[in-house]
Design a protein around this motif. Structure first.
Motif, PDB file in Angstrom:
ATOM      1  N   ASP A 153     -14.032 -24.534   0.519  1.00 13.57           N
ATOM      2  CA  ASP A 153     -14.426 -25.347  -0.340  1.00 13.57           C
ATOM      3  C   ASP A 153     -15.322 -24.937  -1.170  1.00 13.57           C
ATOM      4  O   ASP A 153     -15.507 -23.785  -1.594  1.00 13.57           O
ATOM      5  CB  ASP A 153     -14.680 -26.884   0.365  1.00 13.57           C
ATOM      6  N   ALA A 154     -15.660 -25.685  -2.291  1.00 13.18           N
ATOM      7  CA  ALA A 154     -16.690 -25.694  -3.455  1.00 13.18           C
ATOM      8  C   ALA A 154     -18.169 -25.238  -2.838  1.00 13.18           C
ATOM      9  O   ALA A 154     -18.611 -24.406  -3.573  1.00 13.18           O
ATOM     10  CB  ALA A 154     -16.858 -26.773  -4.204  1.00 13.18           C
ATOM     11  N   ASN A 155     -18.282 -25.527  -1.745  1.00  9.87           N
ATOM     12  CA  ASN A 155     -19.705 -25.219  -1.013  1.00  9.87           C
ATOM     13  C   ASN A 155     -19.544 -23.819  -0.306  1.00  9.87           C
ATOM     14  O   ASN A 155     -20.551 -23.468   0.393  1.00  9.87           O
ATOM     15  CB  ASN A 155     -20.194 -26.417  -0.309  1.00  9.87           C
ATOM     16  N   GLY A 156     -18.380 -23.285  -0.149  1.00 11.01           N
ATOM     17  CA  GLY A 156     -18.266 -21.928   0.518  1.00 11.01           C
ATOM     18  C   GLY A 156     -17.793 -22.289   2.121  1.00 11.01           C
ATOM     19  O   GLY A 156     -17.701 -21.344   2.763  1.00 11.01           O
ATOM     20  N   GLN A 157     -17.595 -23.488   2.700  1.00  9.48           N
ATOM     21  CA  GLN A 157     -17.418 -23.866   3.868  1.00  9.48           C
ATOM     22  C   GLN A 157     -15.741 -23.513   4.033  1.00  9.48           C
ATOM     23  O   GLN A 157     -14.939 -24.094   3.326  1.00  9.48           O
ATOM     24  CB  GLN A 157     -17.512 -25.352   4.318  1.00  9.48           C
ATOM     25  N   PRO A 158     -15.236 -23.010   5.252  1.00  5.67           N
ATOM     26  CA  PRO A 158     -13.867 -22.971   5.538  1.00  5.67           C
ATOM     27  C   PRO A 158     -13.208 -24.314   5.535  1.00  5.67           C
ATOM     28  O   PRO A 158     -13.715 -25.246   6.057  1.00  5.67           O
ATOM     29  CB  PRO A 158     -13.869 -22.305   6.852  1.00  5.67           C
ATOM     30  N   ILE A 159     -11.985 -24.201   4.947  1.00  5.62           N
ATOM     31  CA  ILE A 159     -11.153 -25.361   4.906  1.00  5.62           C
ATOM     32  C   ILE A 159     -10.082 -25.259   5.875  1.00  5.62           C
ATOM     33  O   ILE A 159      -9.248 -24.343   6.276  1.00  5.62           O
ATOM     34  CB  ILE A 159     -10.293 -25.530   3.634  1.00  5.62           C
ATOM     35  N   SER A 160     -10.251 -26.310   6.904  1.00  6.99           N
ATOM     36  CA  SER A 160      -9.092 -26.422   8.255  1.00  6.99           C
ATOM     37  C   SER A 160      -8.219 -27.259   7.869  1.00  6.99           C
ATOM     38  O   SER A 160      -8.581 -28.274   7.233  1.00  6.99           O
ATOM     39  CB  SER A 160      -9.859 -26.238   9.603  1.00  6.99           C
ATOM     40  N   GLY A 161      -7.108 -27.134   8.544  1.00  8.22           N
ATOM     41  CA  GLY A 161      -5.912 -28.284   8.824  1.00  8.22           C
ATOM     42  C   GLY A 161      -5.154 -28.468   7.436  1.00  8.22           C
ATOM     43  O   GLY A 161      -4.162 -29.309   7.563  1.00  8.22           O
ATOM     44  N   LEU A 162      -5.068 -27.510   6.620  1.00  8.55           N
ATOM     45  CA  LEU A 162      -4.022 -27.161   5.526  1.00  8.55           C
ATOM     46  C   LEU A 162      -2.920 -26.529   6.220  1.00  8.55           C
ATOM     47  O   LEU A 162      -2.814 -25.870   7.134  1.00  8.55           O
ATOM     48  CB  LEU A 162      -4.567 -26.458   4.382  1.00  8.55           C
ATOM     49  N   LYS A 163      -1.824 -27.017   5.417  1.00  9.14           N
ATOM     50  CA  LYS A 163      -0.469 -26.232   5.728  1.00  9.14           C
ATOM     51  C   LYS A 163      -0.094 -25.494   4.593  1.00  9.14           C
ATOM     52  O   LYS A 163       0.436 -25.916   3.421  1.00  9.14           O
ATOM     53  CB  LYS A 163       0.712 -27.299   6.083  1.00  9.14           C
ATOM     54  N   PHE A 164      -0.095 -24.167   4.707  1.00  6.06           N
ATOM     55  CA  PHE A 164       0.328 -23.342   3.576  1.00  6.06           C
ATOM     56  C   PHE A 164       1.873 -22.593   3.713  1.00  6.06           C
ATOM     57  O   PHE A 164       2.297 -22.359   4.957  1.00  6.06           O
ATOM     58  CB  PHE A 164      -0.461 -21.931   3.740  1.00  6.06           C
ATOM     59  N   ASP A 165       2.602 -22.522   2.689  1.00  6.24           N
ATOM     60  CA  ASP A 165       3.773 -22.045   2.702  1.00  6.24           C
ATOM     61  C   ASP A 165       3.551 -21.138   1.779  1.00  6.24           C
ATOM     62  O   ASP A 165       3.009 -21.099   0.632  1.00  6.24           O
ATOM     63  CB  ASP A 165       4.973 -23.045   2.212  1.00  6.24           C
ATOM     64  N   GLY A 166       4.508 -20.089   1.779  1.00  8.76           N
ATOM     65  CA  GLY A 166       4.312 -18.683   0.730  1.00  8.76           C
ATOM     66  C   GLY A 166       5.895 -18.032   0.474  1.00  8.76           C
ATOM     67  O   GLY A 166       6.728 -18.423   1.053  1.00  8.76           O
ATOM     68  N   ARG A 167       5.827 -17.493  -0.670  1.00  9.21           N
ATOM     69  CA  ARG A 167       7.093 -16.822  -0.950  1.00  9.21           C
ATOM     70  C   ARG A 167       6.917 -15.567  -1.597  1.00  9.21           C
ATOM     71  O   ARG A 167       5.753 -15.430  -2.399  1.00  9.21           O
ATOM     72  CB  ARG A 167       8.025 -17.537  -1.755  1.00  9.21           C
ATOM     73  N   LEU A 168       7.519 -14.469  -1.157  1.00 10.86           N
ATOM     74  CA  LEU A 168       7.457 -13.229  -1.978  1.00 10.86           C
ATOM     75  C   LEU A 168       8.641 -13.299  -2.829  1.00 10.86           C
ATOM     76  O   LEU A 168       9.816 -13.168  -2.334  1.00 10.86           O
ATOM     77  CB  LEU A 168       7.393 -11.909  -1.289  1.00 10.86           C
TER      78      LEU A 168
END
Length: 161
Positions: free
Chosen positions: A89-104
């Motif tokens: 986040d903006a303070n440099g703290q890790p963000i947990s609980g997100l769902k990431f999807d990606g594509r190449l």
């Protein structure tokens, strides 16, 4: 030497054969070109235009969060690739609980696109694998979601050897 006279029928047959060959080659080349490169970046430019304002708003919201999301992609020995995303986040703290999807995504051919499913392996660290990634240029597209809403989008060009 006896030579046969050039008649109107012979000239007509030669013209038809010549233009038939030219048209046949053109049709073959056109079919091959369409089959190998569809030439479209989006399926429906009209629908993409309608969502443009929503995309601008989402980009402003993403910038306001001031998150730092770093992605790293590494080639594996088996021809695949491992993608790691670290979200803070903006303070440099890790963000947990997100769902990431990606594509190449292949810049030249959408049919070669590969999906990358991420799992959270640590607090704010997400990893995903893509199998059989061909060498060359790719666009790495990462989308982060929280509570059913897209909160992050990134598109970066990468080169894999």
């Amino acid at each position: 030497m006896s030579s046969k006279p050039l008649t109107g029928t012979k000239v007509f047959v030669m013209l038809v054969a010549f233009f038939g060959l030219v048209i046949g080659v053109n049709v073959t080349m056109m079919k091959l070109a369409i089959a190998t490169l569809p030439g479209t970046d989006v399926d429906s430019p009209y629908a993409a235009g309608l969502t443009y304002e929503h995309e601008i708003s989402a980009a402003h919201d993403q910038a306001a969060r001031k998150w730092k999301v770093n992605a790293n992609i590494e080639r594996r020995n088996d021809g695949g690739a491992m993608v790691q995303v670290e979200a803070r986040d903006a303070n440099g703290q890790p963000i947990s609980g997100l769902k990431f999807d990606g594509r190449l995504e292949r810049p030249t051919d959408k049919r070669a696109d590969l999906a990358v499913a991420f799992t959270e392996t640590g607090i704010g660290i997400y990893r995903g694998d893509a199998a059989a990634v061909a060498p060359g240029q790719w666009n790495l597209v990462i989308e982060g979601e929280a509570r059913g809403e897209r909160v992050f989008l990134s598109r970066n060009r990468v080169i894999l050897n």
